[in-house]
Design an enzyme around this catalytic site. Structure first.
Site, mmCIF file in Angstrom:
data_model
loop_
_atom_site.group_PDB
_atom_site.id
_atom_site.type_symbol
_atom_site.label_atom_id
_atom_site.label_comp_id
_atom_site.label_asym_id
_atom_site.label_seq_id
_atom_site.Cartn_x
_atom_site.Cartn_y
_atom_site.Cartn_z
ATOM 1 N N THR A 159 -28.799 0.122 1.343
ATOM 2 C CA THR A 159 -29.721 0.484 0.264
ATOM 3 C C THR A 159 -28.957 1.032 -0.944
ATOM 4 O O THR A 159 -27.980 1.760 -0.791
ATOM 5 C CB THR A 159 -30.730 1.526 0.795
ATOM 6 O OG1 THR A 159 -31.452 0.902 1.862
ATOM 7 C CG2 THR A 159 -31.696 1.978 -0.279
ATOM 8 N N LYS B 9 -17.134 13.534 -7.543
ATOM 9 C CA LYS B 9 -16.209 14.651 -7.769
ATOM 10 C C LYS B 9 -16.438 15.180 -9.195
ATOM 11 O O LYS B 9 -17.418 15.882 -9.420
ATOM 12 C CB LYS B 9 -14.797 14.237 -7.392
ATOM 13 C CG LYS B 9 -14.723 14.098 -5.851
ATOM 14 C CD LYS B 9 -13.478 13.513 -5.257
ATOM 15 C CE LYS B 9 -13.639 13.376 -3.734
ATOM 16 N NZ LYS B 9 -12.608 12.579 -3.090
ATOM 17 N N SER C 47 0.833 -1.198 0.000
ATOM 18 C CA SER C 47 0.000 0.000 0.000
ATOM 19 C C SER C 47 0.875 1.258 0.000
ATOM 20 O O SER C 47 1.791 1.381 0.813
ATOM 21 C CB SER C 47 -0.886 -0.051 1.261
ATOM 22 O OG SER C 47 -1.657 1.110 1.411
ATOM 23 N N THR D 268 -4.691 15.255 7.448
ATOM 24 C CA THR D 268 -4.864 15.088 6.007
ATOM 25 C C THR D 268 -3.518 15.234 5.295
ATOM 26 O O THR D 268 -3.246 14.543 4.309
ATOM 27 C CB THR D 268 -5.879 16.125 5.486
ATOM 28 O OG1 THR D 268 -7.040 16.063 6.312
ATOM 29 C CG2 THR D 268 -6.276 15.846 4.063
ATOM 30 N N SER E 85 -4.440 13.581 -4.142
ATOM 31 C CA SER E 85 -5.255 14.791 -4.185
ATOM 32 C C SER E 85 -4.693 15.964 -3.408
ATOM 33 O O SER E 85 -5.115 17.091 -3.611
ATOM 34 C CB SER E 85 -6.652 14.475 -3.659
ATOM 35 O OG SER E 85 -6.590 14.210 -2.278
HETATM 36 C C1 LIG Z 1 -12.812 11.635 -1.883
HETATM 37 C C2 LIG Z 1 -11.973 10.394 -2.026
HETATM 38 C C3 LIG Z 1 -12.531 9.124 -1.923
HETATM 39 C C4 LIG Z 1 -13.941 8.925 -1.469
HETATM 40 O O1 LIG Z 1 -14.845 9.249 -2.456
HETATM 41 P P1 LIG Z 1 -16.320 9.713 -2.033
HETATM 42 O O2 LIG Z 1 -17.137 9.416 -3.222
HETATM 43 O O3 LIG Z 1 -16.222 11.164 -1.688
HETATM 44 O O4 LIG Z 1 -16.714 8.900 -0.836
HETATM 45 C C5 LIG Z 1 -11.752 8.018 -2.220
HETATM 46 N N1 LIG Z 1 -10.459 8.148 -2.572
HETATM 47 C C6 LIG Z 1 -9.861 9.365 -2.621
HETATM 48 C C7 LIG Z 1 -8.444 9.445 -3.023
HETATM 49 C C8 LIG Z 1 -10.597 10.517 -2.339
HETATM 50 O O5 LIG Z 1 -10.007 11.696 -2.353
#
Ligand SMILES: *Cc1c(COP(=O)(O)O)cnc(C)c1O
Length: 425
Positions: A277, A247, A136, A362, A188
């Site tokens: 669900t 996103k 990982s 973060t 990100s």
């Molecule tokens: C935002 C994010 C997720 C989660 O996606 P969501 O649809 O917001 O739950 C997964 N992996 C990464 C790298 C992210 O930045």
């Protein structure tokens, strides 16, 4: 035991570490993206959002809104149950076909979020493989780390994007042992990109399976918006591609795409898929409309890249410490959690610009930053306004400009996925 006190103390600790978060009360305005109404102390004010992950403004695209409205009008609001109980609503069947096609894979499976898709898929794949070893990347998202942890499998963390380290870890494991490499395409917070071809090559050489998170790339890269694996023609080289619908696609939900056998196994074994669900038909229909639009249209992608590049240049020219990034993400270094929060507050209150502070956990301590995400709708005029507002903020708060900056701290810290306060006395 005074339960209430325990929780208050847990929050106090977050506050003491300057990590307490207050969410801005925002209302986005359709047709005027990236403008929004901000409510604070009984007042409502119009502001510009500079940190949305609705990267292409697709959440306000007329085709997407129409698809959502029509599906809700025809089929109602909810899915009515888990897929085992209620069957799969037809828009979700279409969405999964669309996603399999987007990535050139045999099948796809949709979850209620990207987080759930990572947690459920990684944990299930690694649990089904006998004596699996997970490799990982150290900067993997919290949802992937949760999946790794939940699987109960052995794991080795490799240094971020470090092929030699990954190879060393692969080489010491027996060739016949099941191995799963989990990593992201676009990271990100720094906006850097994984060496996907090289990781796929190592996987082949050492007989490992690969799982990539393309959450920050789908819709935005590749001829059809299939992500970095699409742009580089590597989708076939990776076993499982994970993405989000929340996103760049502007809706909600997450998914994996891959070989039919893997998808069917996750569908059959993952509690995070089975016992919850399904996505409502209106959301599935909206996501499909968004994916279809971005498969055919380059306009959003081209303009997105242009505005991101222009933002980097304008901020750098203003002397701001723009951190290097290979993608649409524009991080600007503050280097202190309290200053980072104050800069964000100042930008909102004085300039009407909303940029969320990014603090530990973060990002590593000492690399606190503002993470700016220009979209096709951030005009050159808005970018000019941003550069001036940031300069004023840096001066007002005494934040170091680019020339005063020490080299950014080496990223050797591990990201801690969950903020679990220590049990206070
Ligand atoms: C935002 C994010 C997720 C989660 O996606 P969501 O649809 O917001 O739950 C997964 N992996 C990464 C790298 C992210 O930045």
């Amino acid at each position: 035991m005074n339960y209430q006190r325990f929780f208050e103390e847990a929050v106090d600790q977050v506050q003491a570490e300057k990590r307490y978060r207050v969410f801005a009360d925002l209302e986005r305005i359709v047709g005027r993206f990236p403008r929004a109404i901000w409510r604070s102390s009984g007042e409502a004010r119009e502001i510009t959002v500079w940190c949305s992950n609705d990267y292409l403004g697709m959440g306000q695209h007329p085709d997407v809104i129409t698809a959502m409205q029509q599906a809700a009008g025809n089929m109602g609001s909810g899915a009515g149950g888990t897929r085992n109980i209620s069957g799969t609503n037809h828009p979700l069947v279409e969405l999964e076909q669309e996603l399999a096609d987007l990535h050139g894979k045999e099948a796809a499976l949709v979850f209620t979020s990207g987080f759930v898709s990572n947690e459920a898929s990684i944990s299930t794949i690694a649990r089904l493989l006998p004596d699996c070893l997970i490799l990982s990347d150290e900067l993997n998202h919290a949802s992937m780390i949760e999946g790794v942890r939940r699987s109960g499998a052995d794991k080795k963390v490799f240094r971020h994007n470090d092929l030699q380290h990954l190879e060393r870890l692969l080489a010491v494991a027996p060739r016949e042992r099941a191995k799963l490499i989990v990593f992201e395409s676009v990271y990100s917070m720094d906006g850097d990109v994984a060496p996907i071809a090289e990781i796929a090559e190592l996987a082949r050489r050492y007989n490992a399976m690969t799982y990539i998170d393309e959450v920050h790339a789908v819709g935005m890269y590749g001829a059809r918006g299939g992500g970095i694996t699409d742009r580089e023609g590597l989708a076939d080289e990776i076993d499982v591609i994970e993405g989000t619908l929340a996103k760049a696609f502007g809706t909600l939900g997450g998914y994996i795409a891959g070989p039919r056998s893997v998808i069917d196994a996750v569908r059959s074994y993952a509690p995070g898929f089975i016992f919850t669900t399904a996505l409502p038909p209106a959301i599935a229909a909206a996501a499909t409309a968004s994916i279809r639009h971005l498969k055919a249209s380059h306009t959003e992608r081209d303009q997105h890249q242009r505005q991101a590049q222009h933002t980097k240049e304008r901020l750098a020219a203003a002397g701001l410490p723009v951190m290097s990034s290979d993608t649409h993400i524009v991080p600007v270094l503050v280097g202190d959690p309290e200053l980072c929060k104050r800069a964000s507050d100042h930008l909102l209150e004085k300039h009407g610009l909303y940029i969320q502070p990014i603090n530990y956990p973060t990002v590593p301590r000492g690399t606190e930053r503002l993470r700016i995400t220009p979209t096709p709708f951030h005009s050159d005029a808005l970018i000019g306004e941003l550069a001036a507002a940031l300069r004023e903020t840096w001066e007002a708060l005494g934040i170091p400009f680019a020339r005063d900056q020490r080299p950014a701290q080496q990223r050797t810290d591990r990201i801690i996925p969950l903020v679990v306060p220590a049990a206070g006395g």
